[in-house]
Structures are given as structure tokens and as C-alpha cells.
Motif scaffolding. Structure first.
Motif, PDB file in Angstrom:
ATOM      1  N   THR A 195       0.835  -1.206   0.000  1.00  0.00           N
ATOM      2  CA  THR A 195       0.000   0.000   0.000  1.00  0.00           C
ATOM      3  C   THR A 195       0.868   1.255   0.000  1.00  0.00           C
ATOM      4  N   GLN A 196       1.937   1.229   0.814  1.00  0.00           N
ATOM      5  CA  GLN A 196       2.793   2.409   0.901  1.00  0.00           C
ATOM      6  C   GLN A 196       3.596   2.647  -0.363  1.00  0.00           C
ATOM      7  N   ARG A 197       3.790   1.590  -1.125  1.00  0.00           N
ATOM      8  CA  ARG A 197       4.523   1.741  -2.369  1.00  0.00           C
ATOM      9  C   ARG A 197       3.680   2.329  -3.490  1.00  0.00           C
ATOM     10  N   LYS A 198       2.422   2.320  -3.352  1.00  0.00           N
ATOM     11  CA  LYS A 198       1.558   2.858  -4.389  1.00  0.00           C
ATOM     12  C   LYS A 198       1.674   4.363  -4.469  1.00  0.00           C
ATOM     13  N   GLY A 199       1.535   4.912  -5.682  1.00  0.00           N
ATOM     14  CA  GLY A 199       1.569   6.347  -5.873  1.00  0.00           C
ATOM     15  C   GLY A 199       0.312   7.011  -5.337  1.00  0.00           C
ATOM     16  N   ILE A 200       0.480   8.300  -4.976  1.00  0.00           N
ATOM     17  CA  ILE A 200      -0.644   9.070  -4.455  1.00  0.00           C
ATOM     18  C   ILE A 200      -0.895  10.213  -5.418  1.00  0.00           C
ATOM     19  N   SER A 201      -2.086  10.346  -5.901  1.00  0.00           N
ATOM     20  CA  SER A 201      -2.414  11.382  -6.876  1.00  0.00           C
ATOM     21  C   SER A 201      -2.576  12.728  -6.190  1.00  0.00           C
ATOM     22  N   VAL A 202      -2.091  13.759  -6.872  1.00  0.00           N
ATOM     23  CA  VAL A 202      -2.222  15.131  -6.393  1.00  0.00           C
ATOM     24  C   VAL A 202      -3.026  15.886  -7.451  1.00  0.00           C
ATOM     25  N   GLU A 203      -4.130  16.461  -7.041  1.00  0.00           N
ATOM     26  CA  GLU A 203      -4.991  17.172  -7.964  1.00  0.00           C
ATOM     27  C   GLU A 203      -4.408  18.528  -8.308  1.00  0.00           C
ATOM     28  N   GLU A 204      -4.777  19.055  -9.447  1.00  0.00           N
ATOM     29  CA  GLU A 204      -4.209  20.321  -9.948  1.00  0.00           C
ATOM     30  C   GLU A 204      -4.600  21.495  -9.060  1.00  0.00           C
ATOM     31  N   ASP A 205      -5.769  21.442  -8.467  1.00  0.00           N
ATOM     32  CA  ASP A 205      -6.227  22.552  -7.642  1.00  0.00           C
ATOM     33  C   ASP A 205      -5.901  22.365  -6.177  1.00  0.00           C
ATOM     34  N   GLN A 206      -5.125  21.321  -5.823  1.00  0.00           N
ATOM     35  CA  GLN A 206      -4.783  21.049  -4.427  1.00  0.00           C
ATOM     36  C   GLN A 206      -3.743  22.054  -3.947  1.00  0.00           C
ATOM     37  N   VAL A 207      -3.819  22.507  -2.682  1.00  0.00           N
ATOM     38  CA  VAL A 207      -2.935  23.542  -2.140  1.00  0.00           C
ATOM     39  C   VAL A 207      -2.066  22.964  -1.028  1.00  0.00           C
ATOM     40  N   CYS A 208      -1.009  23.634  -0.765  1.00  0.00           N
ATOM     41  CA  CYS A 208      -0.103  23.266   0.326  1.00  0.00           C
ATOM     42  C   CYS A 208      -0.775  23.589   1.645  1.00  0.00           C
ATOM     43  N   GLN A 209      -0.688  22.652   2.614  1.00  0.00           N
ATOM     44  CA  GLN A 209      -1.329  22.821   3.904  1.00  0.00           C
ATOM     45  C   GLN A 209      -0.606  23.831   4.784  1.00  0.00           C
ATOM     46  N   ALA A 210       0.633  24.255   4.339  1.00  0.00           N
ATOM     47  CA  ALA A 210       1.391  25.229   5.135  1.00  0.00           C
ATOM     48  C   ALA A 210       1.241  26.636   4.570  1.00  0.00           C
ATOM     49  N   CYS A 211       1.539  26.792   3.247  1.00  0.00           N
ATOM     50  CA  CYS A 211       1.468  28.136   2.653  1.00  0.00           C
ATOM     51  C   CYS A 211       0.153  28.377   1.932  1.00  0.00           C
ATOM     52  N   HIS A 212      -0.620  27.347   1.715  1.00  0.00           N
ATOM     53  CA  HIS A 212      -1.924  27.444   1.057  1.00  0.00           C
ATOM     54  C   HIS A 212      -1.853  27.931  -0.378  1.00  0.00           C
ATOM     55  N   GLU A 213      -0.679  27.750  -1.002  1.00  0.00           N
ATOM     56  CA  GLU A 213      -0.525  28.022  -2.420  1.00  0.00           C
ATOM     57  C   GLU A 213      -0.712  26.708  -3.174  1.00  0.00           C
ATOM     58  N   LYS A 214      -1.019  26.819  -4.481  1.00  0.00           N
ATOM     59  CA  LYS A 214      -1.196  25.611  -5.274  1.00  0.00           C
ATOM     60  C   LYS A 214       0.089  24.799  -5.299  1.00  0.00           C
ATOM     61  N   LEU A 215      -0.090  23.505  -5.223  1.00  0.00           N
ATOM     62  CA  LEU A 215       1.058  22.612  -5.217  1.00  0.00           C
ATOM     63  C   LEU A 215       1.682  22.525  -6.605  1.00  0.00           C
ATOM     64  N   ILE A 216       0.834  22.535  -7.638  1.00  0.00           N
ATOM     65  CA  ILE A 216       1.315  22.375  -9.006  1.00  0.00           C
ATOM     66  C   ILE A 216       1.218  23.725  -9.700  1.00  0.00           C
ATOM     67  N   VAL A 217       2.394  24.192 -10.255  1.00  0.00           N
ATOM     68  CA  VAL A 217       2.455  25.465 -10.995  1.00  0.00           C
ATOM     69  C   VAL A 217       2.997  25.190 -12.380  1.00  0.00           C
ATOM     70  N   ASN A 218       2.634  26.061 -13.308  1.00  0.00           N
ATOM     71  CA  ASN A 218       3.066  25.867 -14.701  1.00  0.00           C
ATOM     72  C   ASN A 218       4.491  26.385 -14.941  1.00  0.00           C
ATOM     73  N   ASP A 219       4.889  27.373 -14.195  1.00  0.00           N
ATOM     74  CA  ASP A 219       6.243  27.954 -14.369  1.00  0.00           C
ATOM     75  C   ASP A 219       7.211  27.145 -13.527  1.00  0.00           C
ATOM     76  N   LEU A 220       8.133  26.469 -14.194  1.00  0.00           N
ATOM     77  CA  LEU A 220       9.073  25.583 -13.498  1.00  0.00           C
ATOM     78  C   LEU A 220      10.051  26.360 -12.629  1.00  0.00           C
ATOM     79  N   ARG A 221      10.172  27.657 -12.874  1.00  0.00           N
ATOM     80  CA  ARG A 221      11.102  28.447 -12.062  1.00  0.00           C
ATOM     81  C   ARG A 221      10.621  28.529 -10.625  1.00  0.00           C
ATOM     82  N   TYR A 222       9.332  28.439 -10.471  1.00  0.00           N
ATOM     83  CA  TYR A 222       8.772  28.543  -9.117  1.00  0.00           C
ATOM     84  C   TYR A 222       8.338  27.190  -8.566  1.00  0.00           C
ATOM     85  N   ALA A 223       8.672  26.162  -9.284  1.00  0.00           N
ATOM     86  CA  ALA A 223       8.238  24.830  -8.856  1.00  0.00           C
ATOM     87  C   ALA A 223       9.052  24.355  -7.673  1.00  0.00           C
ATOM     88  N   SER A 224       8.400  23.511  -6.860  1.00  0.00           N
ATOM     89  CA  SER A 224       9.053  22.944  -5.680  1.00  0.00           C
ATOM     90  C   SER A 224       8.646  21.485  -5.569  1.00  0.00           C
TER      91      SER A 224
END
Length: 867
Positions: free
Chosen positions: A796-825
């Protein structure tokens, strides 16, 4: 109009005024006993003015018309009468000086011709004096007949006369009478009949027919029996229709039909001829003949032989008969034979009688010198009268139903009432009662009248099943009278009627009073008590009905209570209900606890402990908590009446005092119950002691120890059992899984003989091995489950976990997925589905979700502070 004399059966007397259908006096008793055949004709003696005429004079001939009849007498008078024998005013004609031989009436009834032995032929206009004529001949004139169309203007006013020749008379120019001889030279002409264009006459040689249209004679029919003297046995002629002539002469009958001749080759032959379609000889002499219906004949017959002698050597004739016959070619069938009681018939001969008929009205006139009788076909009223006279009521009712529109004298109900009266007279009461519905129908008055008739002969019981209850509804007194008849003579029938009849038919209180009066003489009559209860119920006096049913212990008690909601009425009758049917009574009480509280039932049953036990036992089985206030009482009741359920009750209930229950069981030495109570009270040692000392039941003792899981109890049991080999065997067989067997084995004295010791030791070892095997098996199952679950966790732990496009970070509340790779984390997602930017998490929080950790710490800190 004066009434006609109705002809009936009469005695053999010359002065008798009745006409009857009679049997010959020579018939034997066996013939008289045969079933009587219904006559086809009915007879009425013509009276009124005719009686006075025949008292002074004697009839010699008659001519009839549908309007009237003309009577010729031996004194030469002609009387015009209606069909009832009444004189028509100013219609008495003194036409002749001696016997009138024959008369003739034209078709319209306007003119009358007569002839006589005085040599005169008289033509009289009945409504006018025009065309009146008197002709005088030098010899007696025996016959005369008028042209049927004599009344018409321009008809020639023909008529024929007969003496020793046949003469046709015609009114000529200036009113002069013109005569033509049609026939002569064969003796006296005694009868002439004219119909249409045909003239038939009879002389001593035979019968001839003359055709007025062709002016020719078309046939001669010779006389059959020359030995019969014509002056004693005349020839009787009657036209059935315009082409059919009936001849009755002596003892022979001929039916002649005039037909057209198809072949005209023989120019000297008439264009018509006569065919004899029926010719036969009879066993009687014929005094008159007439048509009857479409194919039958009526013969007025004379049966006496010439020269018959009566008393004192005097001439004595028998009665004349009127016969209906069916003619065939050379024989006939006799359908009816009516003997007629004509006044003075003993002195008359064949030629003294005449028969004339009015075909349109179906009336036949039988004429004798001193009497005239009219005969008519019997109608449906006559048929019914005959049926009633012969007690054939059922057939009469069927006929009345089928021909109701044709009846004038009878009707269905009158016939039915006569039938009922007959049946009652014959004591056929049941049959009469069955017919009442059919006969009386919906007539209230007729029903009540008939009921009183049955009441007079005390047969209301027979009528009761058929008395109407709705349409019509009779007076209440009628139904009360019937009920009283049953009450006095048939109590079972009375009870049945009370149940079957609607109570609205009668006055209930009247019947109740009658029943109470009967009960005063028979107080314990169960049938009457049942009936009285039913009457009280119908009268809505349910309390009285309930008391009566309880007294009778009747099954309808409970139905009555439910149906009419009588729970208030039974609140003080619980003991009687229980005494009647305890099972149904308890069911009733338990189903209605709100209406009949438990306390009230217990209070009423206090003096009947057996009933109280049944009630409380059922109550406890239905709801163990409902009667908790009475569980202490129930302990005593179970101990007294049903010990088998006592222990189960003690186990199930928590509402009885243990000490009280212990006292009850101790008094009765109920050891198993005492053991249970001691165990519940915590005195397990004493309980075990009772089992071992009183019951001596090692299995029960072992079960008791197992139940309480007390080490000291096991030690006590072992100590008690150590000197009892049987107990030791039981312990060895059963304690292996609860107590270490070594403890018991070490206490067994050397040399003690223990039954089944080897088997017991083997069982201990087997139980030990079984326990070891079970533990090993459980261990293997546990290890396998651990490895399986671990493997599942890893996968179970080896399975991948999907992240939705509109999902946000629980700390900064910014979107997890961005189109500009310069700001990607990089993204870190925990199994709890919380996701963060890698840059947003401190290094120490990379392993665990800070949100979940914080949620778990909150309660922990609170707990510490509380402590």
C-alpha cells in the motif's frame, strides 16, 4: 242482460235444469275410477224469456246469426231472441198456422225466411217492411233457404223452397215473383242449405248440389242406408266454408269438397265437381253436424235404438251426446263425448234435435222441443276451473301464469290461495308453507291473512322458514306470534329463529318477557338462557348478555367483549372469566392491560391463587418487567403450582427479594433453587456444600465452580472429593481446563482405588495435548496474519498518491502544481493525504505530518493538565 244458466252435472231426471258431461249408466265401476278427461266444450242452458216460450210452446227449428237467433215453434210462431234467450222487442212473428219446418237468415241478418206445413213461405224484413213476402203453396213446404246476399240491392232476392220439388224464387220486374224449378221427381225435399253460389239439398234419394254461377247441378251423393226412414232420420247439411259441405245422415258422415275441374275436354260436364275427402260410418245416429276448428267436426248424436222400451213399456231414449271427432278418409277418432241432460230427453227421437252454429263466435246451439243449450269451446278460465275441480292446483297455477292476459275469471293468487286452503285441509302443512312465497309474493295483507290461518291450526312452525323478512315486512305481532309458538313447543327452533331473524322484526322486550316467564318455570334451561342472552345482545343490553353468557360458560363471551368493548363490564367478573376459559381470559386481559390494570386483576384473583399463577406466569413470559411488583408473590406461586418453572423464573427476574425467595425454597427443600439463590447472594461455599452434601452431584458441583470462577471453590470441592472416588473421577474428567490437575493428583492418597483412573489420566493428557496443539495452531495463525498484514502495508505504501491540480499546500496554502518551473518545488504527500511544498516543511517535520501530530498532541496535553 239477464244472466245465463250455467250448466253443471246433474241427476238423470226430465226436470233437471243442468247440462253435464256424463258417463253412460252402463259403465262399470272400474271405468268410472279411470282418470277423468277434461271436456273440450262448456254448456249453458239458455233461459230468460225462452223459458216462458217453451213452457207454452215447443221448438221445432232454429236459425242462428251472430246478432240473434230465430226460434220456430210447433204453433207456427217465430221468436227473435238474443243469444241469452231474451226477447227482442216487437220481433215476435205469427208467421204460420202450424209447425215451422225450416228458417233461413241472410248473411247480413236483415231478412228471415220461414216455411211450414201450412203451405206458406214467409219472407220477413227484420228492420224494414220492404221485400216482405208471403207465398202460398198447395202442399206442405219442408225446406227453405235464402240467398246469403238477399239483403243487397239488385241481388235478385233469390230464395229456394222445397216440397216435392226444388223451386228457385226470384223477384222479377215490377216486383213479380219469378219461379224456376231446379229439381223434382225424387220425393220430398227435407233440407236446403245455401252458401255462396252453391245450393245443397236433400231428398229421399240423396244429396245434390246446384251451382248458381253455372246454373247447373254438379253432383249427386246417394243415401248410404236406405233402410233408415227419412222422416225419422233426416239428412243434416252444414257448410263449413263456401266449398266444403258436411253431411250427416243416419249413421254415416261425409265431408265433401267442391273443386274446379281442370280438364274441359268433356264439354257436357260442369266446370266444378265434388270430391268426398272423408266418408265413414258411426256407431250412433246423427241429429246435427257442424265444423269445429280447422279440421274437426261436432256431431249431435242419438244413441237409442228404434223401439227401445222403458219402465211400464213406455218408449225411453237415452241422453243425446255432443261428440267432437277427427275425420279421416274412412274412419274417425273420437276426441270428446259429452252426454247432455236435455229436459224431457227420454221422450225424444233423433229428428227432435237440431244443431246450429255461429262459426264466428264458436257457439253451438242444441235444440230440443223444450230446451235449448248453448255450447262453447272452453277457454283458459274454463280449463283452470276444471283443473281446480279435479284438484290439479299446480297445473292451474302454471296455466294462470302462462295465460294471465287471457283470464277474466281466475288469477294466479286466487288459485294459489285455493291451493293453500286445500293443502291445509289435507294436512300437507310443509308443502303449503313452501308454496306461500310463490303464491303470496310481496303482498303484506295476503301474508298476514295466511299466517293467521296457520296459527289457527297451530302450524306456524311449518311456515316460519318461509315468512318474509324484508319485502314485505309484516306486522311485528306476526313475528312475535311465530316466536311464541316456537317458545312454547320447540325451544331449539326458538333459539335458531332468534339467531336467524333480524331483531328489528319484532319487539325485543315482548319476547324477553315471554322468555323470562318460561324461565320462571324452568330456571336452568340452557337453551332458553342462550336465547335470552342473544336477545339482550340484540337489545344492546350487553351487561345482561355478558352475565348470561358467563353463567352458561358460552364461547361467545369473549367475542361479545371484544365486539362491544365491554372491558369495563368485566372488571368485576375476572374470576368468572378465568373459571370459564382461563387461557382465553388471560389472553384477553394481557391484550388490554391499559383497560384492565394488572393490579386490579391480581386483587380479584387473590383468593384464587391457581388462577393468579396462570395470569402472572403468562404476564411474565410476555414481558418479564411488567409485573415486577408481584415477582415476590410469583416465587410462592411457582413453588406451589409449577416448580418446573421456578428456577427459570429465579434466573430471569431481578425483582424479587432473595432472602424471601430463599425462605420459600428452604421451607420446601428445593435444593437446586436454594443453590442458585445462595450463589446469587454470594454464599457460594454454602451453595457448593448443598450440592455436594444434599445433591451429591459432582457434575452439578463442577458446573457451579465453573460458573463462579472461584479458586477457593475448586479447592473446597477438591477437599470434599478427595475421599470420594466417584467425585475424584468426575473431577479428573472435567477440571483439566480450569484447574491444574496436578493439584488434585498430589492430594490423592496412595492405594485409593479410583474407578476409571487410567481413562481419566489419559483424558487429562489428551486435553493437555489438545491445549498445546491449539496454542501452536493459534501461534501459526497469528504469525501468518502478521506477515500478511505487513506485506499488505508495504504494498500500500509503495503505491503512488495522486495530487490534484487545484490542491494547495497545507502550510502556505498556495497551489502545489504550478506551470512555471522556475517557481516549482518538490511536493511531499503523507499517507493521511495532507500535502506540502518541500520548502514549506522544517527538516524535523519531513517524516511525519505536522497537522496529524498536532491533532494527536492536543488531547494528550489536556490529559496531562487534568492529571
Amino acid at each position: 242482460m239477464a244472466e245465463k244458466e250455467e250448466t253443471k252435472l246433474s241427476e238423470n231426471s226430465a226436470e233437471d235444469d243442468d247440462v253435464r258431461r256424463d258417463e253412460d249408466e252402463s259403465e262399470t265401476e272400474s271405468e268410472e275410477s279411470e282418470e277423468e278427461v277434461e271436456p273440450k266444450l262448456k254448456y249453458e242452458r239458455i233461459g230468460n224469456d225462452l223459458l216462458n216460450i217453451l213452457t207454452k210452446d215447443a221448438a221445432s227449428c232454429i236459425a242462428v246469426h251472430e246478432k240473434f237467433l230465430a226460434l220456430g215453434t210447433h204453433w207456427g210462431m217465430i221468436h227473435i231472441l238474443d243469444h241469452c234467450g231474451n226477447n227482442i222487442v216487437s220481433k215476435e212473428l205469427p208467421a204460420h198456422q202450424t209447425t215451422v219446418n225450416q228458417m233461413s237468415i241472410d248473411e247480413n241478418g236483415d231478412f228471415l225466411a220461414s216455411c211450414s206445413d201450412d203451405g206458406r213461405v214467409v219472407i220477413n224484413g227484420l228492420y224494414t217492411n220492404d221485400n216482405n213476402q208471403v207465398l202460398n203453396f198447395d202442399r206442405p213446404v219442408k225446406a227453405v233457404s235464402m240467398d246469403p246476399h238477399f239483403f243487397k240491392h239488385g241481388s235478385g232476392k233469390h230464395f229456394v223452397t222445397g216440397d216435392d220439388k226444388l223451386v228457385l224464387n226470384e223477384k222479377g220486374f215490377l216486383g213479380r215473383n219469378k219461379t224456376v224449378v231446379l229439381h223434382q221427381g225424387e220425393g220430398a225435399i227435407r233440407n236446403i242449405q245455401w252458401r255462396g253460389s252453391f245450393i245443397a239439398w236433400a231428398n229421399d234419394q240423396g244429396v245434390k248440389i246446384y251451382d248458381m254461377s253455372s246454373k247447373r247441378r254438379i253432383t249427386f251423393i246417394a243415401r248410404d242406408n236406405p233402410k233408415l226412414r227419412p222422416e225419422l232420420y233426416r239428412c243434416n247439411l252444414c257448410w263449413k266454408d263456401t266449398t266444403t259441405l258436411l253431411i250427416g245422415w243416419g249413421d254415416s258422415v261425409k265431408v265433401c269438397v267442391i273443386k274446379e275441374r281442370l280438364s274441359h275436354d268433356a264439354r257436357d260436364l260442369p266446370n266444378r265437381y265434388v270430391e268426398i275427402v272423408s266418408m265413414f260410418t258411426t256407431d250412433f245416429f246423427i241429429s246435427g253436424i257442424a265444423p269445429y276448428g280447422s279440421s274437426q267436426l261436432i256431431c249431435l248424436s242419438f244413441d237409442i235404438e228404434e223401439g227401445a222400451q222403458g219402465e211400464a213399456g213406455k218408449y225411453a231414449a237415452s241422453r243425446p251426446h255432443l261428440r267432437i271427432i277427427e275425420p279421416h278418409m274412412d274412419y274417425y277418432d273420437e276426441l270428446s263425448n259429452d252426454a247432455l241432460s236435455i229436459r224431457g230427453f227420454q221422450e225424444y227421437r233423433c229428428n227432435d234435435y237440431h244443431l246450429e252454429c255461429v262459426v264466428s263466435d264458436n257457439i253451438y246451439f242444441i235444440v230440443s222441443p223444450k230446451d235449448i243449450v248453448a255450447a262453447k269451446p272452453r277457454d283458459e278460465d274454463d280449463h283452470i276451473t276444471w283443473l281446480l275441480d279435479n284438484e290439479m292446483f299446480e297445473e292451474a297455477m302454471v296455466t294462470a301464469t302462462a295465460h294471465s292476459k287471457d283470464l277474466k275469471k281466475h288469477n294466479f293468487q286466487d288459485i294459489g290461495k285455493a291451493y293453500l286452503a286445500y293443502l291445509l285441509e289435507e294436512q300437507s302443512y310443509s308443502e303449503a308453507a313452501q308454496l306461500c312465497s310463490r303464491i303470496l309474493g310481496k303482498s303484506k295483507d295476503l301474508w298476514e291473512e295466511e299466517v293467521y290461518k296457520f296459527a289457527q291450526i297451530r302450524q306456524l312452525k311449518s311456515l316460519a322458514p318461509y315468512v318474509p323478512r324484508e319485502e314485505p315486512r309484516l306486522d311485528p305481532a306476526i313475528y312475535e306470534m311465530i316466536l311464541n309458538e316456537f317458545l312454547q313447543t320447540d325451544e331449539q327452533g326458538f333459539q335458531r329463529l332468534i339467531k336467524e331473524w333480524p331483531s328489528s322484526l319484532y319487539n325485543i322486550q315482548t319476547i324477553v318477557n315471554a322468555v323470562l316467564d318460561r324461565l320462571g318455570r324452568d330456571n336452568n334451561n340452557a337453551v332458553l338462557l342462550h336465547s335470552l342472552a342473544a336477545l339482550y345482545t340484540a337489545d344492546k343490553r350487553y351487561d345482561k348478555a355478558l352475565a348470561m353468557y358467563l353463567r352458561l360458560k358460552h364461547k361467545d363471551v369473549f367475542e361479545l367483549i371484544h365486539k362491544h368493548n365491554l372491558f369495563d363490564s368485566i372488571s368485576d367478573k375476572i374470576v368468572r372469566l378465568m373459571d370459564f376459559d382461563a387461557d382465553r381470559a388471560v389472553t384477553l386481559l394481557l391484550d388490554n392491560l391499559q383497560r384492565i390494570p394488572i393490579e386490579k386483576v391480581v386483587h380479584q384473583l387473590e383468593d384464587h391463587p391457581k388462577m393468579l399463577h396462570i395470569y402472572l406466569d403468562r404476564l411474565f413470559r410476555r414481558d418479564p418487567h411488567s409485573g415486577q411488583d408481584f415477582h415476590e408473590l410469583q416465587v410462592k406461586l411457582y413453588a406451589e403450582y409449577d416448580r418446573t418453572k421456578l428456577l427459570s423464573f429465579l434466573r430471569s427476574s431481578n425483582y424479587y427479594p432473595l432472602q424471601k425467595a430463599m425462605e420459600v425454597c428452604t421451607q420446601r427443600k428445593f435444593i437446586p433453587e436454594m443453590v442458585f439463590l445462595l450463589g446469587r447472594m454470594g454464599n457460594t461455599k454454602q451453595a457448593l456444600k448443598l450440592i455436594t452434601n444434599e445433591l451429591r452431584d459432582v457434575d452439578r458441583a463442577i458446573d457451579f465452580c465453573k460458573e463462579h470462577h472461584d479458586k477457593e471453590l475448586w479447592e473446597d470441592l477438591i477437599s470434599y472429593s478427595i475421599d470420594k472416588p466417584a467425585f475424584i473421577t468426575g473431577l479428573l474428567n472435567n477440571i483439566g481446563t480450569h484447574v491444574d490437575p496436578i493439584i488434585l493428583i498430589q492430594k490423592i492418597e496412595q492405594g485409593m482405588e479410583i474407578p476409571g483412573l487410567r481413562d481419566s489420566l489419559v483424558k487429562i493428557l489428551q486435553d493437555y495435548n489438545l491445549q498445546i496443539s491449539l496454542r501452536e495452531g493459534c501461534k501459526k495463525i497469528l504469525v501468518a496474519d502478521c506477515f500478511g498484514l505487513l506485506d499488505k502495508l508495504v504494498k500500500t505504501q509503495r503505491k503512488g498518491i495522486s495530487v490534484e491540480e487545484d490542491q494547495v499546500c497545507q502550510a502556505c496554502h498556495e497551489k502545489l502544481i504550478v506551470n512555471d518551473l522556475r517557481y516549482a518545488s518538490n511536493i511531499i504527500t503523507f499517507f493521511c493525504r495532507h500535502s506540502f511544498h518541500e520548502d514549506c516543511l522544517p527538516v524535523h517535520a519531513m517524516e511525519t505530518c505536522s497537522i496529524c501530530v498536532a491533532q494527536k498532541r492536543g488531547p494528550g496535553r489536556y490529559s496531562m493538565l487534568r492529571k
